[in-house]
Each structure stands twice: as structure tokens, then as C-alpha cells.
Design a protein around this motif. Structure first.
Motif, PDB file in Angstrom:
ATOM      1  N   ASP A 135      -2.171   7.271  -2.343  1.00 21.19           N
ATOM      2  CA  ASP A 135      -1.393   7.215  -2.479  1.00 21.19           C
ATOM      3  C   ASP A 135      -0.878   7.010  -3.845  1.00 21.19           C
ATOM      4  N   ALA A 136      -1.500   6.471  -4.871  1.00 20.90           N
ATOM      5  CA  ALA A 136      -0.788   6.529  -6.146  1.00 20.90           C
ATOM      6  C   ALA A 136      -1.340   8.604  -6.356  1.00 20.90           C
ATOM      7  N   LEU A 137      -1.576   9.316  -5.944  1.00 18.95           N
ATOM      8  CA  LEU A 137      -1.206  10.587  -6.429  1.00 18.95           C
ATOM      9  C   LEU A 137      -0.408  11.172  -6.994  1.00 18.95           C
TER      10      LEU A 137
ATOM     11  N   GLY B 216       2.857  13.641  -6.083  1.00 20.92           N
ATOM     12  CA  GLY B 216       3.452  14.914  -5.084  1.00 20.92           C
ATOM     13  C   GLY B 216       2.640  14.350  -4.227  1.00 20.92           C
ATOM     14  N   ASP B 217       2.164  15.897  -3.328  1.00 20.14           N
ATOM     15  CA  ASP B 217       2.101  16.165  -1.770  1.00 20.14           C
ATOM     16  C   ASP B 217       0.991  15.815  -2.183  1.00 20.14           C
ATOM     17  N   SER B 218      -0.050  15.581  -3.534  1.00 23.25           N
ATOM     18  CA  SER B 218      -1.131  15.686  -3.271  1.00 23.25           C
ATOM     19  C   SER B 218      -2.201  14.509  -2.384  1.00 23.25           C
ATOM     20  N   GLY B 219      -1.256  13.145  -2.086  1.00 22.38           N
ATOM     21  CA  GLY B 219      -2.068  11.887  -1.159  1.00 22.38           C
ATOM     22  C   GLY B 219      -1.948  12.911   0.578  1.00 22.38           C
ATOM     23  N   GLN B 220      -0.447  13.164   0.472  1.00 26.80           N
ATOM     24  CA  GLN B 220      -0.078  13.338   1.604  1.00 26.80           C
ATOM     25  C   GLN B 220      -1.097  14.538   2.325  1.00 26.80           C
ATOM     26  N   LEU B 221      -1.510  16.278   1.326  1.00 33.33           N
ATOM     27  CA  LEU B 221      -2.355  16.110   1.824  1.00 33.33           C
ATOM     28  C   LEU B 221      -4.208  15.764   1.661  1.00 33.33           C
ATOM     29  N   GLY B 222      -4.236  14.738   1.120  1.00 29.54           N
ATOM     30  CA  GLY B 222      -5.547  13.861   1.199  1.00 29.54           C
ATOM     31  C   GLY B 222      -5.558  13.366   2.228  1.00 29.54           C
ATOM     32  N   ARG B 223      -4.193  12.444   2.925  1.00 25.73           N
ATOM     33  CA  ARG B 223      -5.119  11.908   3.597  1.00 25.73           C
ATOM     34  C   ARG B 223      -5.091  12.958   4.595  1.00 25.73           C
ATOM     35  N   ALA B 224      -4.610  14.045   4.630  1.00 20.69           N
ATOM     36  CA  ALA B 224      -4.401  15.120   6.482  1.00 20.69           C
ATOM     37  C   ALA B 224      -5.718  15.349   6.230  1.00 20.69           C
ATOM     38  N   HIS B 225      -6.238  15.731   5.109  1.00 18.53           N
ATOM     39  CA  HIS B 225      -7.510  16.372   4.822  1.00 18.53           C
ATOM     40  C   HIS B 225      -8.410  14.897   5.288  1.00 18.53           C
ATOM     41  N   GLY B 226      -8.766  14.216   5.149  1.00 15.16           N
ATOM     42  CA  GLY B 226      -9.454  12.657   5.700  1.00 15.16           C
ATOM     43  C   GLY B 226      -9.457  12.726   6.961  1.00 15.16           C
TER      44      GLY B 226
ATOM     45  N   LEU C 144      -4.384   4.258  16.822  1.00 19.30           N
ATOM     46  CA  LEU C 144      -4.652   4.869  15.094  1.00 19.30           C
ATOM     47  C   LEU C 144      -4.637   6.799  15.959  1.00 19.30           C
ATOM     48  N   VAL C 145      -5.488   6.813  16.755  1.00 14.10           N
ATOM     49  CA  VAL C 145      -5.809   8.461  17.358  1.00 14.10           C
ATOM     50  C   VAL C 145      -4.766   9.219  17.566  1.00 14.10           C
ATOM     51  N   PRO C 146      -3.903   8.571  17.889  1.00 12.90           N
ATOM     52  CA  PRO C 146      -2.319   9.455  18.217  1.00 12.90           C
ATOM     53  C   PRO C 146      -1.842   9.269  16.695  1.00 12.90           C
ATOM     54  N   ILE C 147      -2.037   8.479  15.555  1.00 16.13           N
ATOM     55  CA  ILE C 147      -1.370   8.984  14.542  1.00 16.13           C
ATOM     56  C   ILE C 147      -1.810  10.270  13.977  1.00 16.13           C
TER      57      ILE C 147
ATOM     58  N   ASP D 267      10.007  13.421   8.460  1.00 13.83           N
ATOM     59  CA  ASP D 267      10.546  12.443   7.670  1.00 13.83           C
ATOM     60  C   ASP D 267      10.218  11.239   7.453  1.00 13.83           C
ATOM     61  N   ASP D 268       9.383  11.201   8.376  1.00 11.39           N
ATOM     62  CA  ASP D 268       9.232   9.721   8.450  1.00 11.39           C
ATOM     63  C   ASP D 268       7.726   9.645   8.796  1.00 11.39           C
ATOM     64  N   TRP D 269       7.327  10.576   7.656  1.00 14.81           N
ATOM     65  CA  TRP D 269       5.566  10.560   7.790  1.00 14.81           C
ATOM     66  C   TRP D 269       5.055   8.708   7.236  1.00 14.81           C
ATOM     67  N   LYS D 270       6.069   8.702   5.738  1.00 18.34           N
ATOM     68  CA  LYS D 270       5.233   7.598   5.351  1.00 18.34           C
ATOM     69  C   LYS D 270       5.034   6.583   5.656  1.00 18.34           C
ATOM     70  N   GLU D 271       6.024   6.463   7.219  1.00 13.92           N
ATOM     71  CA  GLU D 271       5.675   5.343   7.609  1.00 13.92           C
ATOM     72  C   GLU D 271       5.213   5.377   8.588  1.00 13.92           C
ATOM     73  N   GLN D 272       4.649   6.216   9.216  1.00 16.20           N
ATOM     74  CA  GLN D 272       3.591   6.405  10.550  1.00 16.20           C
ATOM     75  C   GLN D 272       2.404   6.318   9.240  1.00 16.20           C
TER      76      GLN D 272
END
Length: 148
Positions: free
Chosen positions: A32-34, A36-46, A99-102, A116-121
Motif C-alpha cells: 500500500d505504501a508503494l 503509483g500502480d506498484s501496490g496494486q500490481l503486487g497485490r494482484a501477483h500475491g 475472501l476468495v471472490p474478492i 474504480d472501487d478497487w481500493k475499497e474492495q
């Protein structure tokens, strides 16, 4: 043989707790502290990586606990093991329903296709995950107590 099962089960659940605790309180905070888009990409990979491993770990931990409960039914810690197994059942059900659906959505997101609500999810997933971590920590503590 039963003693080896007890230790193996406790270690397996303990390692799972450690991974899930680090995801909740270390990895996701780093992502979350990265910039740009790095955090979202990291979460997707994780989500893809751990999403492939954790179901086996959760079900395996539950199965080991169930075997321990049956094999050690007459031991003094049997009720603790049954309660731990029940908590692991709750964690599996919670994972499947909440958790699995998200995670299944999030692991496919890129900066180009995320909603648009990816952070909320992701924050919703985090809140459910905190509860799941508390549940599996309790299960681990019960298994450790049953060893005594």
C-alpha cells in the motif's frame, strides 16, 4: 505416531498463521505504501501466488486437525483440538464466501482494467482477512495448548 501427528499439525498451522499474519500486517502495508500502480500490481501477483497455495494449506491444516481429533479422542486435550478444527472450518467457510471472490477479481486486475472501487474492495478484503487471522491464531493457540 500420534505425537508426530500432533507436532506436525501444530507446526503446519503455525506456519500458516505466520504467513497470513505477515500478509495482514507487513506485506499489504508495504504494498500500500508503494508509489503509483506498484501496490496494486503486487497485490494482484500475491493474490495469484498465494491463491494457489493457501487453499491446500487451509484444507490440509483442517484435515490434519480432524485426524488428530479422531486419533486422540481420549486424550485430555481432545476438546481443544475439536475446537481448533471448528475454528479452521470457520476460516475455510469465511475464505470461500468472503475472501476468495474478492481475491479472484483482484488477481486479474491491471492498471488498465481495474474497477474504480478497487481500493475499497482491497480494504474490504483486508478487514475480512484480519478476522480470519484472529480465527486461525486462536486455532493455533488451541492446538499448542493441546500439546501440553
Amino acid at each position: 505416531m500420534l505425537d508426530a501427528l500432533k507436532v506436525f499439525t501444530t507446526v503446519t498451522v503455525g506456519l500458516m498463521v505466520g504467513v497470513e499474519f505477515s500478509v495482514a500486517f507487513v506485506i499489504n502495508r508495504i504494498l500500500d505504501a508503494l508509489p503509483g500502480d506498484s501496490g496494486q500490481l503486487g497485490r494482484a501477483h500475491g493474490g495469484r501466488m498465494l491463491g494457489a497455495v493457501m487453499p491446500v494449506w487451509y484444507i490440509g491444516s483442517l484435515a490434519l486437525s480432524a485426524v488428530w481429533a479422531v486419533a486422540g479422542w481420549h486424550d485430555s486435550g481432545a476438546r481443544l483440538v475439536v475446537t481448533a478444527a471448528a475454528l479452521l472450518i470457520v476460516s475455510v467457510i469465511m475464505s470461500i464466501l468472503l475472501l476468495v471472490p474478492i481475491n479472484n477479481r483482484g488477481k486479474t486486475w491491471t492498471p488498465e482494467n481495474r474497477p474504480d472501487d478497487w481500493k475499497e474492495q482491497m480494504h474490504r478484503w483486508d478487514r475480512f482477512h484480519y478476522v480470519r487471522v484472529a480465527i486461525i491464531v486462536a486455532a493455533f493457540a488451541l492446538l499448542a495448548a493441546a500439546l501440553l
